[in-house]
Design a protein around this motif. Structure first.
Motif, mmCIF file in Angstrom:
data_model
loop_
_atom_site.group_PDB
_atom_site.id
_atom_site.type_symbol
_atom_site.label_atom_id
_atom_site.label_comp_id
_atom_site.label_asym_id
_atom_site.label_seq_id
_atom_site.Cartn_x
_atom_site.Cartn_y
_atom_site.Cartn_z
ATOM 1 N N PHE A 1 54.984 40.547 38.624
ATOM 2 C CA PHE A 1 53.821 40.900 39.450
ATOM 3 C C PHE A 1 52.587 40.561 38.638
ATOM 4 O O PHE A 1 52.333 41.206 37.608
ATOM 5 N N VAL A 2 51.830 39.593 39.070
ATOM 6 C CA VAL A 2 50.807 39.041 38.174
ATOM 7 C C VAL A 2 49.587 38.566 38.962
ATOM 8 O O VAL A 2 49.715 38.085 40.088
ATOM 9 N N GLY A 3 48.436 38.734 38.363
ATOM 10 C CA GLY A 3 47.217 38.222 38.990
ATOM 11 C C GLY A 3 46.025 39.110 38.746
ATOM 12 O O GLY A 3 45.900 39.752 37.693
ATOM 13 N N SER A 4 45.155 39.200 39.758
ATOM 14 C CA SER A 4 43.920 39.976 39.652
ATOM 15 C C SER A 4 44.240 41.439 39.358
ATOM 16 O O SER A 4 45.121 42.032 40.000
ATOM 17 N N LYS A 5 43.505 41.996 38.414
ATOM 18 C CA LYS A 5 43.805 43.338 37.912
ATOM 19 C C LYS A 5 43.900 44.385 39.016
ATOM 20 O O LYS A 5 44.849 45.157 39.094
ATOM 21 N N ARG A 6 42.925 44.381 39.873
ATOM 22 C CA ARG A 6 42.887 45.429 40.887
ATOM 23 C C ARG A 6 44.077 45.340 41.844
ATOM 24 O O ARG A 6 44.680 46.344 42.215
ATOM 25 N N LEU A 7 44.433 44.127 42.178
ATOM 26 C CA LEU A 7 45.545 43.933 43.114
ATOM 27 C C LEU A 7 46.872 44.341 42.476
ATOM 28 O O LEU A 7 47.713 44.984 43.116
ATOM 29 N N VAL A 8 47.063 43.961 41.214
ATOM 30 C CA VAL A 8 48.319 44.325 40.543
ATOM 31 C C VAL A 8 48.408 45.850 40.424
ATOM 32 O O VAL A 8 49.465 46.433 40.684
ATOM 33 N N LYS A 9 47.292 46.497 40.109
ATOM 34 C CA LYS A 9 47.307 47.964 39.999
ATOM 35 C C LYS A 9 47.664 48.605 41.338
ATOM 36 O O LYS A 9 48.440 49.554 41.402
ATOM 37 N N MET B 1 50.537 35.735 29.387
ATOM 38 C CA MET B 1 49.519 35.651 28.326
ATOM 39 C C MET B 1 48.250 34.972 28.850
ATOM 40 O O MET B 1 47.140 35.430 28.618
ATOM 41 N N ILE B 2 48.448 33.895 29.585
ATOM 42 C CA ILE B 2 47.302 33.183 30.168
ATOM 43 C C ILE B 2 46.499 34.124 31.068
ATOM 44 O O ILE B 2 45.277 34.255 30.937
ATOM 45 N N VAL B 3 47.205 34.784 31.980
ATOM 46 C CA VAL B 3 46.518 35.631 32.964
ATOM 47 C C VAL B 3 45.813 36.807 32.258
ATOM 48 O O VAL B 3 44.667 37.121 32.560
ATOM 49 N N GLU B 4 46.478 37.416 31.303
ATOM 50 C CA GLU B 4 45.825 38.524 30.567
ATOM 51 C C GLU B 4 44.614 38.017 29.797
ATOM 52 O O GLU B 4 43.573 38.676 29.770
ATOM 53 N N GLN B 5 44.753 36.878 29.170
ATOM 54 C CA GLN B 5 43.617 36.323 28.420
ATOM 55 C C GLN B 5 42.436 36.016 29.344
ATOM 56 O O GLN B 5 41.294 35.992 28.912
ATOM 57 N N ALA B 6 42.747 35.777 30.607
ATOM 58 C CA ALA B 6 41.678 35.498 31.577
ATOM 59 C C ALA B 6 41.186 36.781 32.245
ATOM 60 O O ALA B 6 40.364 36.733 33.157
ATOM 61 N N GLY B 7 41.714 37.928 31.823
ATOM 62 C CA GLY B 7 41.235 39.203 32.370
ATOM 63 C C GLY B 7 42.125 39.793 33.448
ATOM 64 O O GLY B 7 41.810 40.836 34.009
ATOM 65 N N GLY B 8 43.245 39.144 33.742
ATOM 66 C CA GLY B 8 44.158 39.648 34.773
ATOM 67 C C GLY B 8 45.262 40.509 34.182
ATOM 68 O O GLY B 8 45.174 40.949 33.027
ATOM 69 N N MET B 9 46.307 40.715 34.976
ATOM 70 C CA MET B 9 47.352 41.654 34.598
ATOM 71 C C MET B 9 48.727 41.088 34.955
ATOM 72 O O MET B 9 48.856 40.390 35.975
ATOM 73 N N ALA B 10 49.752 41.404 34.152
ATOM 74 C CA ALA B 10 51.119 40.935 34.437
ATOM 75 C C ALA B 10 52.110 42.037 34.091
ATOM 76 O O ALA B 10 52.178 42.486 32.953
ATOM 77 N N ARG B 11 52.891 42.464 35.067
ATOM 78 C CA ARG B 11 53.826 43.587 34.904
ATOM 79 C C ARG B 11 55.191 43.237 35.496
ATOM 80 O O ARG B 11 55.300 42.341 36.330
ATOM 81 N N ASN B 12 56.213 44.020 35.086
ATOM 82 C CA ASN B 12 57.533 43.849 35.710
ATOM 83 C C ASN B 12 57.792 44.972 36.711
ATOM 84 O O ASN B 12 58.876 45.087 37.264
ATOM 85 N N GLY B 13 56.825 45.842 36.917
ATOM 86 C CA GLY B 13 56.989 47.008 37.786
ATOM 87 C C GLY B 13 56.667 48.265 36.999
ATOM 88 O O GLY B 13 55.860 49.084 37.414
ATOM 89 N N SER B 14 57.281 48.373 35.813
ATOM 90 C CA SER B 14 57.000 49.543 34.992
ATOM 91 C C SER B 14 56.339 49.157 33.679
ATOM 92 O O SER B 14 55.610 49.936 33.078
ATOM 93 N N LEU C 1 44.609 32.339 39.778
ATOM 94 C CA LEU C 1 43.777 32.535 38.583
ATOM 95 C C LEU C 1 42.330 32.143 38.888
ATOM 96 O O LEU C 1 41.384 32.802 38.477
ATOM 97 N N ILE C 2 42.176 31.096 39.639
ATOM 98 C CA ILE C 2 40.835 30.609 39.944
ATOM 99 C C ILE C 2 40.204 31.385 41.102
ATOM 100 O O ILE C 2 39.046 31.794 41.036
ATOM 101 N N LYS C 3 41.009 31.612 42.139
ATOM 102 C CA LYS C 3 40.422 32.218 43.348
ATOM 103 C C LYS C 3 40.547 33.732 43.402
ATOM 104 O O LYS C 3 39.878 34.384 44.201
ATOM 105 N N GLN D 1 36.720 28.768 29.114
ATOM 106 C CA GLN D 1 36.837 30.229 29.274
ATOM 107 C C GLN D 1 37.109 30.621 30.736
ATOM 108 O O GLN D 1 36.262 31.216 31.402
ATOM 109 N N MET D 2 38.284 30.303 31.207
ATOM 110 C CA MET D 2 38.647 30.631 32.598
ATOM 111 C C MET D 2 38.776 32.148 32.757
ATOM 112 O O MET D 2 39.306 32.822 31.872
ATOM 113 N N ARG D 3 38.286 32.660 33.855
ATOM 114 C CA ARG D 3 38.371 34.095 34.137
ATOM 115 C C ARG D 3 39.075 34.313 35.468
ATOM 116 O O ARG D 3 38.797 33.621 36.446
ATOM 117 N N CYS D 4 39.972 35.277 35.488
ATOM 118 C CA CYS D 4 40.667 35.615 36.731
ATOM 119 C C CYS D 4 39.843 36.691 37.437
ATOM 120 O O CYS D 4 39.621 37.769 36.859
#
Ligand code: AHG
Ligand code: MN
Ligand code: MN
Length: 332
Positions: free
Chosen positions: A315-323, A284-297, A254-256, A201-204
């Motif tokens: 643009f992908v990774g930690s939710k707060r950073l992507v937002k 899919m991996i990043v979202e399943q781990a709680g992160g976010m993946a977008r193309n801009g819009s 994803l880990i850090k 259960q990896m979490r981003c």
């Protein structure tokens, strides 16, 4: 207690893990497990070839170009062959589309699934002994099993993936995958020849201090929001990390905790990374781990592909950073 609810201890082999999880997929148990086994097997063979890269004459260019115009390296081609063969022999995949081929291959069997794969990711790093990877997406085919495959079977949204993952050939080799119920990481134990569960259960992390971008391309970014966001990162004490192997860059973040950025540039007007072979699986991996993946819009997983080799900004990774990045991109 149901078998599938028993806590899965670190160190369990991939095979046991697959068996214990089969109860969760009553409609597809056997076939699906076989697909994961095919991937694991092919990855072990590729891993062996990668480890020999400095010893035998399999390095260097083969003198051909793939669809995207990249130089193909021998290991790209070898990895493509190894994975294709594993899937066609396994019999559960009806066909495959690979970054290394123009169109898809129909295995002409009764398989219910199709696979999209980047057999070797980060191939410019092979010659210099830096981490590389494999990325895969598994979909249910759209057309009836036993009939001819069509483009429709492969032009599916990422949200339709039934499983996705990557193999990282790094300081150790890891297989990381999701079937939509969390992300599990297995480390290859070379003396046993087995993948063992090392990252259940990896979490981003929701936040992070790493940004990953090929910053040399910044002057060619039409959207000034990218530069503004990077300035902000620098002020906030971030560190920059960019390997140039997508799998390795994503795995680390994803880990850090961190953000990976591959924007549209003057050179790559729709981004460089491929939606079908790279972005969908990692999103899919990043979202399943709680992160976010977008193309801009848009959410990457909601993009309806029109072309098998379509690329997208990523643009992908930690939710707060992507937002935060997205709000910079939208600011005029
Ligand atoms: P591939 O080796 O499968 O063609 O993928 C290369 C990709 C990806 O791994 C990496 O993130 C990106 O190319 C790096 O691109 P730049 O050299 O433009 O930074
Ligand atoms: Mn790639
Ligand atoms: Mn590749």
């Amino acid at each position: 207690m149901e078998r599938s609810r028993i806590a899965l201890p670190i160190g369990i082999t991939l095979d046991r893990f697959i068996k214990s999880k089969q109860d969760e997929y009553p409609q597809a148990a056997g076939e699906f497990s076989q697909l994961l086994r095919d991937i694991a097997l092919a990855s072990k063979v590729v891993n062996r070839e990668i480890n020999k890269a400095g010893l035998v004459d399999i390095m260097g260019y083969i003198g051909q170009q793939n669809k995207a115009g990249d130089e193909q390296q021998k290991l790209d081609v070898l990895a493509h062959i190894r994975f294709s063969r594993a899937f066609s022999k396994g019999g559960e995949a009806a066909g495959i589309i690979s970054e290394e081929t123009k169109s898809f291959t129909d295995f002409k069997n009764k398989g219910k699934y199709v696979v999209a794969i980047d057999p070797l990711d980060g191939s410019s790093n092979i010659d210099v002994n830096v981490s590389i990877g494999t990325i895969f997406s598994i979909y249910k085919r759209k057309t009836r099993p036993g009939t001819k495959l069509t483009q429709k079977d492969f032009l599916q949204k990422g949200s339709e993936q039934v499983a996705a993952g990557y193999i990282l050939y790094g300081s150790s080799t890891m297989l990381v995958f999701t079937t939509g119920k969390g992300v599990f990481g297995f480390t290859y134990e070379t003396t046993l020849g087995e993948y063992v569960l090392s990252h259940p259960q990896m979490r981003c992390p929701a936040n992070g201090k790493i940004y990953s971008i090929n910053e040399a391309g910044l002057p060619q970014c039409p959207n000034p929001g990218i530069g503004r966001y990077l300035d902000k990162c620098k002020k906030d004490g971030f560190t920059a990390r960019y390997i140039g192997s997508l799998v390795a860059d994503i795995h680390r973040n994803l880990i850090k905790g961190g953000i990976f950025i591959y924007p549209a540039t003057d050179r790559y007007r729709d981004g460089k990374l491929r939606l079908l072979f790279e972005c969908n699986a990692l999103a899919m991996i990043v979202e399943q781990a709680g992160g976010m993946a977008r193309n801009g819009s848009k959410r990457i997983l909601d993009i309806a592909p029109k072309d098998l080799h379509q690329t997208t900004p990523f643009f992908v990774g930690s939710k707060r950073l992507v937002k935060e990045l997205l709000s910079e991109l939208q600011r005029k």
